[in-house]
Design an enzyme around this catalytic site. Structure first.
Site, PDB file in Angstrom:
ATOM      1  N   ASP A 136       0.812  -1.220   0.000  1.00 43.51           N
ATOM      2  CA  ASP A 136       0.000   0.000   0.000  1.00 43.51           C
ATOM      3  C   ASP A 136       0.849   1.275   0.000  1.00 43.51           C
ATOM      4  O   ASP A 136       0.326   2.364  -0.248  1.00 43.51           O
ATOM      5  CB  ASP A 136      -0.921   0.029   1.225  1.00 43.51           C
ATOM      6  CG  ASP A 136      -1.850  -1.168   1.263  1.00 43.51           C
ATOM      7  OD1 ASP A 136      -2.366  -1.549   0.200  1.00 43.51           O
ATOM      8  OD2 ASP A 136      -2.051  -1.728   2.350  1.00 43.51           O
ATOM      9  N   ARG A 171     -18.260  -2.895 -21.714  1.00 43.81           N
ATOM     10  CA  ARG A 171     -18.508  -2.981 -20.275  1.00 43.81           C
ATOM     11  C   ARG A 171     -18.015  -1.742 -19.545  1.00 43.81           C
ATOM     12  O   ARG A 171     -17.057  -1.105 -19.946  1.00 43.81           O
ATOM     13  CB  ARG A 171     -17.797  -4.210 -19.693  1.00 43.81           C
ATOM     14  CG  ARG A 171     -18.457  -5.519 -20.100  1.00 43.81           C
ATOM     15  CD  ARG A 171     -17.670  -6.686 -19.598  1.00 43.81           C
ATOM     16  NE  ARG A 171     -18.350  -7.941 -19.934  1.00 43.81           N
ATOM     17  CZ  ARG A 171     -17.773  -9.120 -19.893  1.00 43.81           C
ATOM     18  NH1 ARG A 171     -16.489  -9.234 -19.561  1.00 43.81           N
ATOM     19  NH2 ARG A 171     -18.455 -10.206 -20.190  1.00 43.81           N
TER      20      ARG A 171
END
Length: 324
Positions: A136, A171
């Site tokens: 992260d 999509r």
């Protein structure tokens, strides 16, 4: 002879092995003869005295190997003073193991919680050096953590794969209506939206911490990605909406070239600190230089993304929406 302990704690990542290799190679070159104790499954190994005595040669060949040869586990810092299920007091047990082995120092490879525990052990009198690991990149005090770049590469590949299938099937993944409408006017028949697993709305962020946690606990979706996808489906009922979660694949595979170099540099710096007996430090990467800061400057703090960062501004110039 110097005796050292080493452990990997928290979630795994691609660069744990090369970082351990860097530490051991650095110590071996600085001291010659060293005695290495690798603790199995992170802090659990230190608590229960589960370790294996290792030779420097066992760390050879780990530069390109993902994961961790020592294994890892999570021992949440907030429960550090809570006994284990079998009644073991965690901190006293870790100190006991350290002293039993007569270690000269302990190297901890881990993220925010792991480094808070490392700082606690240093405060208890142990010689500890921390090395910042997280995919992260949110450890305070360092520009980059090892494992981050490799995870970014995996995520980028996943997005590239989604791009082709999204283009083929018209999509749309997830949100930001205004940007979607803009893309439609430009003739784009699809949109790809990347959502951080911890993303929350501005309204939710403004709530007191306790109330915010309660709201999050009441969520009926498995992740924020599904919640946003549902919102898009309601807004555009004739559009096919799909969610793709990279998940733990971001932690897997082998470290990329950047992480291999960064890990080696972190390991070398950790070995130098050990030789100087400069303990209680966290290795950091600031302004393209590897250095170290006192653990207390980082422990318990998170690094946030600066909304005024030049990279953010440049992305907005290119038309990328951040939902703000």
């Amino acid at each position: 002879m110097k005796k050292i302990g080493i452990l990997t704690s928290g979630g795994d990542c691609q660069a744990l092995n090369p970082t351990m290799r860097g530490v051991v190679k650095g110590l071996e070159n600085l001291f010659g003869d060293i005695e290495i104790y690798g603790f199995l499954e992170g802090y659990k190994g230190l608590i229960y005295g589960n370790y294996k005595k290792m030779e420097p040669m066992e760390f050879s060949g780990l530069l390109a190997k993902g994961g961790t040869v020592l294994g890892t586990s999570r021992v949440p810092f907030k429960y550090l003073d809570t006994p284990t299920e079998d009644g073991v007091e965690k901190v006293p047990a870790m100190i006991k193991t350290y002293k039993k082995l007569e270690l000269d120092g302990l190297f901890v490879l881990g993220g925010n919680g792991s480094q808070k525990t490392a700082h606690r052990l240093y405060q208890e009198g142990l010689n500890v050096i921390g090395l910042p690991k997280t995919i992260d990149n949110d450890i305070y005090g360092t520009d980059v953590t090892f494992g981050f770049q490799s995870a970014i590469d995996v995520a980028t590949h996943a997005i590239d794969c989604i791009y082709t299938t999204a283009e083929s099937h018209n999509r749309v993944l997830k949100k930001v209506y205004k940007t979607i409408e803009k893309r439609r006017k430009m003739g784009k028949k699809f949109a790809i939206i990347v959502v951080a697993e911890g993303a929350i709305s501005k309204e939710l962020a403004k709530l007191p911490k306790k109330e915010r946690k309660q709201k999050l606990a009441e969520r009926t979706y498995p992740s924020i990605a599904y919640e946003i996808a549902n919102d898009i489906q309601v807004k555009y009922p004739t559009t096919e909406v799909r969610v793709a979660l990279p998940g733990h694949t971001q932690r897997g595979g082998n470290p990329d070239a950047y992480d291999r170099v960064l890990s080696s540099r972190f390991g070398a710096k950790a070995a130098e600190l050990f030789k100087a007996k400069d303990f209680g430090k966290l290795i950091v990467f600031k302004n393209n230089e590897v250095s170290a800061i006192p653990m207390e400057e980082s422990a318990g703090k998170l690094k946030y993304v600066d909304v005024d960062n030049q990279l953010i501004q440049e992305a907005k110039t290119l038309g990328i929406s951040f939902g703000d």
